[in-house]
Design an enzyme around this catalytic site. Structure first.
Site, short mmCIF file in Angstrom:
data_model
loop_
_atom_site.label_atom_id
_atom_site.label_comp_id
_atom_site.label_asym_id
_atom_site.label_seq_id
_atom_site.Cartn_x
_atom_site.Cartn_y
_atom_site.Cartn_z
N GLU A 52 0.76 -1.17 -0.03
CA GLU A 52 -0.03 -0.04 0.14
C GLU A 52 0.98 1.35 0.05
OE1 GLU A 52 -0.68 -2.57 2.08
OE2 GLU A 52 -2.47 -3.23 1.62
N PHE A 114 -10.87 -8.10 13.53
CA PHE A 114 -10.08 -8.48 12.70
C PHE A 114 -9.52 -7.46 11.61
CE2 PHE A 114 -8.40 -10.77 8.71
CZ PHE A 114 -7.12 -10.82 9.15
N GLN A 115 -8.43 -6.94 11.66
CA GLN A 115 -8.05 -6.04 10.67
C GLN A 115 -8.74 -4.79 10.85
OE1 GLN A 115 -8.05 -7.53 6.45
NE2 GLN A 115 -5.88 -7.94 6.67
N LYS A 164 -17.46 -1.97 5.87
CA LYS A 164 -18.09 -2.95 4.81
C LYS A 164 -19.09 -2.98 4.65
CE LYS A 164 -16.67 -7.72 3.37
NZ LYS A 164 -15.84 -8.77 3.54
N MET A 475 23.90 9.59 2.59
CA MET A 475 23.78 10.73 3.24
C MET A 475 24.12 10.42 4.90
SD MET A 475 23.36 13.91 2.81
CE MET A 475 22.67 14.67 1.42
#
Lengths: 570, 157
Positions: A52, A114-115, A164, A475
């Site tokens: 993502e 969940f999630q 959802k 760097m």
């Protein structure tokens, strides 16, 4: 007539089509699954990223290259948390982004489902605004609002979180109406009195500098800027985000000031009697210690975001407004005025000759990034879109590449997000399939999002990637060398693992390697010839090389370290 | 540093309090008092924020960037009517009860509940008056106390 009944998911896709979205970047997952069903049948192109964060940077690259809205879709929980980095990045660089995230069912919210993650809370400080949808009927209107907020005023990212069950809820498609945003009314037209005051300061100035940045590019004000600078002979410095807003190579262009800016650009600000700051925010990478910054200069500060004015430096003339309108106003107010800047312009011209950017490429020695860059640009016939990550390579590209057009230089300026280049290049190439898109990356950066090379191959997005491989976080190493007694703690990556040729090949791209000066032309020509799939060039460069000039963080822009010799006097 | 009072008109939308307070805290600014409640206009709430800031201009600008913030007015302390409410539960016994009630009534506090060994007083007034009342009650044993946050209106508007 009964209104057409759609699911929330269909309303999302219909809403995006209504807003003329043609491309989205994303990764599916449980909570967002309903939206992927109608997306399959939509003319909207979906690019399946491998992470993502990559999807988010792709949408940013798309937006930075086009100046239009970029759209990213992700699922709940980890999908949304992985988006936080690109959201924060887009907020810092004022990139118009719309993120749509799935959420667990509204009945499960707050139950540690969940999630489940508190996406609205997590993204609050990383977005310009965000929404949690509570009824499917809100979707078309909210999407319209979200696009409006993302693309107007000071652009930025907006997130819309949709549970959802709401995606499955049926509601009527109602064409979005007028927007009711009583608290959101960006000022675009400058106050004429302020413009008048600014023009009287400019008329009196003998040593003015136009200090311009990303605001010019967002406002598409480069032509107006060109007129203002050239008509009145005012030298221009372009910040990291503003490179390309005024053409490099023009006698009035001093290019980038600041921590790794060139001597003349940084010093011109220090010696100026007037800063005409437009679409800039006096970032610490430009000002170093603000108490020593442009001490002799009065300041005109124009920005569309009132919060930027006076945040770091007080302005004698504050102007809230869109860069384009402000510059038009200034041109009109200055009329046929002839500014007495001749001495100033020639003084700076001499300074440029006396203190050029320098590097030393030996015939048989290891490759130096600035040399490779200059050779690459010579071999590149067309105007390319150039994308960089963060670090040494980014500074060298900004210093040594000649930018003459806006929206051709994409990088992560404010947040400094390693891993930006490859996915952002994919986004840019998706918007402009016929343009040459070059991701000029460091090896440390590349390794952070390199799986997106698979996205480029499988989605047939033939970008070209040059990995400047010094086997180090360059760097970090440079700072360790200067400030930590050369104690190279955790900055070494090794230059031969991964084997970039095999990595490229395994991911469906062509891998090429460049080790020495004599390889450059052959390898780059080959890279430029291949257009049916992505090409990755492993360009092995000198790990000892450092970026100069340099003003240490918190230092004074009057004390510029020009080279390694100067370091001994630190 | 003197106190600054901001009167912030906001849209009555979910999360608006979180947006305002996180905007203030993420810039490292402190809040002395914050209160929020409905206004006479439907869908609009008003927050009264009291800070001690030199950087109040920056706070105002950052808050103004929030989409749900409609208007911010900084109130002039000299022309502002300001009040706060306090509920205070204090221990009482046979020896102390007369003295507690006397002090409370002299302070213009109203008794709202009395039990065998406690009394609850309500007081509305300036923050200083509330502080003073708290100090008066302290020796008797404050069991619990809550203050409602300061609210303010400019008197000449």
């Amino acid at each position: 007539m009964t209104k057409e009944q759609l699911t929330g998911a269909e309303l999302v896709i219909r809403g995006l089509e209504y807003l003329n979205v043609s491309t989205v970047f994303g990764v599916p997952g449980g909570a967002i699954l309903p939206a992927y069903d109608p997306l399959y049948d939509s003319p909207i192109r979906h690019i399946l990223a491998r992470h993502e964060q990559g999807a988010g940077h792709m949408a940013e690259g798309y937006a930075q290259a086009t100046g239009e809205l970029g759209v990213v879709i992700a699922t709940s929980g980890p999908g949304a948390t992985n988006l936080i980095t690109p959201l924060a990045n887009a907020l810092m660089d004022s990139t118009p982004l719309l993120a749509i995230t799935g959420q667990v069912a509204s009945t499960a919210i707050g139950n540690d489902a969940f999630q489940e993650a508190y996406t609205v809370g997590l993204s609050m400080a990383a977005t310009k605004h965000n929404y949690l949808i509570t009824d499917a009927s809100e979707i078309p209107q909210v999407l319209k609002e979200a696009k409006f907020i993302a693309t107007t005023g000071r652009p930025g990212p907006v997130l819309v979180d949709i549970p959802k069950d709401i995606l499955n809820q049926v509601a009527a498609w109602v064409e979005p109406g007028d927007l009711d945003l009583p608290g959101y009314k960006p000022t675009t037209e400058p106050n004429p009195k302020m413009v008048q005051q600014a023009s009287s300061l400019i008329k009196k100035s003998k040593k003015p500098i136009l200090y311009v940045g990303g605001g010019i590019i967002h406002s598409k004000a480069n032509n107006e800027l060109f007129e203002l600078a050239t008509k009145f002979h005012i030298p221009v410095v372009t910040t990291l985000m503003g490179r390309g807003a005024f053409p490099d190579g023009h006698e009035l262009c001093l290019e980038m000031p600041g921590m790794h800016g060139n001597y003349t650009a940084t010093t011109s600000i220090q010696n100026a009697d007037l800063l005409i700051a437009i679409g800039v925010r006096f970032d610490d990478r430009v000002t170093a210690n603000p108490s020593f910054f442009a001490q002799n200069a009065k300041v005109i500060h124009a920005d569309i975001d009132p919060a930027e004015i006076g945040k770091v430096r007080d302005a004698q003339v504050p102007i809230v407004g869109d860069a384009k309108s402000v510059i038009k106003g200034l041109i009109e107010a200055l009329g046929d005025e002839k500014l007495d800047t001749e001495n100033w312009v020639s003084e700076l011209k001499e300074m440029k000759t006396e203190f050029p950017l320098s590097y030393k490429q030996e015939d048989k020695g290891p490759l130096k990034v600035p040399y490779v860059l200059e050779e690459l640009q010579k071999l590149t016939k067309e105007e390319a879109i150039v994308v960089a990550g963060v670090g040494q390579h980014q500074m060298w590209v900004s210093q040594h590449w000649n930018f003459t057009e806006p929206n051709t230089w994409l990088n992560s300026g404010g947040l400094g997000t390693m891993g930006y280049a490859l996915p952002a290049a994919i986004g840019a190439k998706t918007a402009y399939p016929d343009k040459l898109v070059l991701a000029l990356d460091g090896d440390g950066c590349f390794q952070m999002t390199c799986q997106e090379l698979i996205t480029a191959s499988t989605e047939n997005i033939p970008i070209k990637i040059v990995v400047f491989n010094n086997g180090n976080h360059g760097m970090v190493r440079q700072w360790q060398k200067i400030f930590y007694n050369s104690k190279f703690s955790a900055s070494e990556l090794t230059h031969d693992t991964p084997d970039y040729l095999k990595l490229a090949e395994s991911m469906g791209a062509v891998g090429l390697r460049m080790m020495e000066k004599s390889d450059i032309e052959k390898v780059f020509n080959k890279m430029l010839e291949i257009n049916d799939r992505p090409v990755l060039v492993d360009c092995v460069v000198d790990p000892e090389d450092m970026v100069f000039p340099m003003v240490p963080a918190g230092g004074s822009n009057d004390q510029i370290i020009m080279n390694e010799e100067d370091l001994k006097n630190l | 540093m003197s106190e600054r009072i901001l009167s912030v008109l906001v849209e009555d939308k979910p999360g608006v309090l979180a947006r305002v307070s996180s905007t203030i805290s993420r810039r490292g600014f402190n809040i002395n008092s914050l209160s929020v409640g409905p206004t006479n206009i439907e869908g609009r709430s008003k927050m009264t924020i009291v800070t001690e800031l030199d950087a109040v201009e920056q706070v105002k600008k950052q808050l103004n960037k929030l989409v749900n913030v409609i208007k911010i007015v900084e109130l002039d302390p000299n022309m502002t009517i300001e009040t706060e409410v306090l509920l205070l539960k204090v221990s009482i016994n046979k020896d102390s009860q007369t003295s507690v009630i006397e002090k409370a009534s002299l302070s213009n506090a109203t008794s709202v509940d009395v039990g065998q060994d406690f009394a609850i007083f309500e007081l509305t007034g300036s923050s200083k008056e509330l502080d003073k009342f708290e100090a008066l009650m302290k020796p008797f044993g404050i069991i619990e106390m809550v203050r409602g946050g300061r609210i303010a209106l400019q008197s000449n508007l």
